[in-house]
Design a protein around this motif. Structure first.
Motif, PDB file in Angstrom:
ATOM      1  N   ARG A  28       0.872  -1.173   0.000  1.00 17.05           N
ATOM      2  CA  ARG A  28       0.000   0.000   0.000  1.00 17.05           C
ATOM      3  C   ARG A  28       0.908   1.222   0.000  1.00 17.05           C
ATOM      4  O   ARG A  28       1.728   1.384   0.897  1.00 17.05           O
ATOM      5  N   LEU A  77      -4.169   6.161  -2.065  1.00 12.81           N
ATOM      6  CA  LEU A  77      -3.836   4.746  -2.133  1.00 12.81           C
ATOM      7  C   LEU A  77      -3.545   4.258  -3.545  1.00 12.81           C
ATOM      8  O   LEU A  77      -4.354   4.391  -4.451  1.00 12.81           O
ATOM      9  N   LEU A 115      -1.986   0.519  -4.982  1.00 10.04           N
ATOM     10  CA  LEU A 115      -1.556  -0.825  -4.611  1.00 10.04           C
ATOM     11  C   LEU A 115      -0.550  -1.334  -5.619  1.00 10.04           C
ATOM     12  O   LEU A 115      -0.692  -1.105  -6.825  1.00 10.04           O
ATOM     13  N   TYR A 135      -8.609  -2.461   1.496  1.00 10.53           N
ATOM     14  CA  TYR A 135      -7.301  -1.850   1.773  1.00 10.53           C
ATOM     15  C   TYR A 135      -7.421  -0.340   1.911  1.00 10.53           C
ATOM     16  O   TYR A 135      -8.020   0.332   1.080  1.00 10.53           O
ATOM     17  N   VAL A 184      -5.475   3.555   3.026  1.00  8.71           N
ATOM     18  CA  VAL A 184      -4.216   4.303   3.033  1.00  8.71           C
ATOM     19  C   VAL A 184      -4.074   5.143   4.298  1.00  8.71           C
ATOM     20  O   VAL A 184      -3.028   5.735   4.546  1.00  8.71           O
ATOM     21  N   TRP A 243       5.274   3.659   1.996  1.00  5.19           N
ATOM     22  CA  TRP A 243       4.565   2.428   1.656  1.00  5.19           C
ATOM     23  C   TRP A 243       4.674   1.433   2.797  1.00  5.19           C
ATOM     24  O   TRP A 243       5.568   1.538   3.639  1.00  5.19           O
TER      25      TRP A 243
END
Length: 179
Positions: free
Chosen positions: A4, A46, A48, A163, A165, A173
């Motif tokens: 992330r 965010l 990925l 997910y 952030v 990250w």
């Protein structure tokens, strides 16, 4: 492996810089990881990355309809009519969007400052919208808010599926467990 990354404004969703935009190589030096999806250079939040091609496809492919949640600072006041229109789907030049979840919110207390800051006009108020979509059309959130009369000034992706952030500092990250 799943990473992330809290992407700052002005960074491309690729490792190589281009023109005035920086690349991911300025922040991530892990070999063999690839971006799962895109986030425009003028958007934040965010992103990925993974070293697993099948996982990358599941995250990025619109057929899997992984929800994406954004905070949009818009010019104008997000009233009930605008939020209702966003919730029902908005007609764009490439067709009607799927219904979205839209609500007016206050900016998160731990939201980072943008560099450079957005332009603010004294005569025009701004407000914040949290918008969750299941599609990934080009610049979709910006086009949706503009279609209801609320141009986006700042756009932050906070979630992709499960997910988030919000616990990752800007420009940093974290490796995360798959859920």
């Amino acid at each position: 492996m799943l990473i992330r990354f809290n992407k700052p404004y002005g960074v491309l969703s690729q490792f190589t810089p281009e023109g005035k935009w920086r690349g991911l190589k300025d922040f991530i030096s892990l070999p063999g990881v690839y971006v799962a999806g895109r986030l425009d250079a003028d958007s934040e939040g965010l992103l990925l990355l993974t070293d697993d091609g099948q996982l990358q496809a599941r995250i990025a492919d619109p057929r899997f309809k992984m929800e994406k949640t954004y905070l949009a600072q818009v010019e104008g006041v997000a009233d009930a009519a605008a939020l209702q229109a966003l919730s029902q789907g908005v007609m764009l030049n490439d067709g009607l969007t799927l219904p979205a979840q839209a609500r007016a919110v206050e900016p998160h207390a731990h939201l980072w400052e943008r560099d450079p800051p957005i332009r603010e006009r004294k005569a025009k108020p701004t407000s914040w919208i949290e918008l969750t979509i299941r599609e990934g059309r080009n610049r979709q959130v910006r086009r949706m808010t503009a279609a209801v009369g609320l141009p986006t000034l700042r756009l932050i992706r906070t979630h992709i599926g499960p997910y988030s952030v919000m616990d990752v500092p800007l420009g940093n990250w974290r490796e995360t467990e798959l859920t």
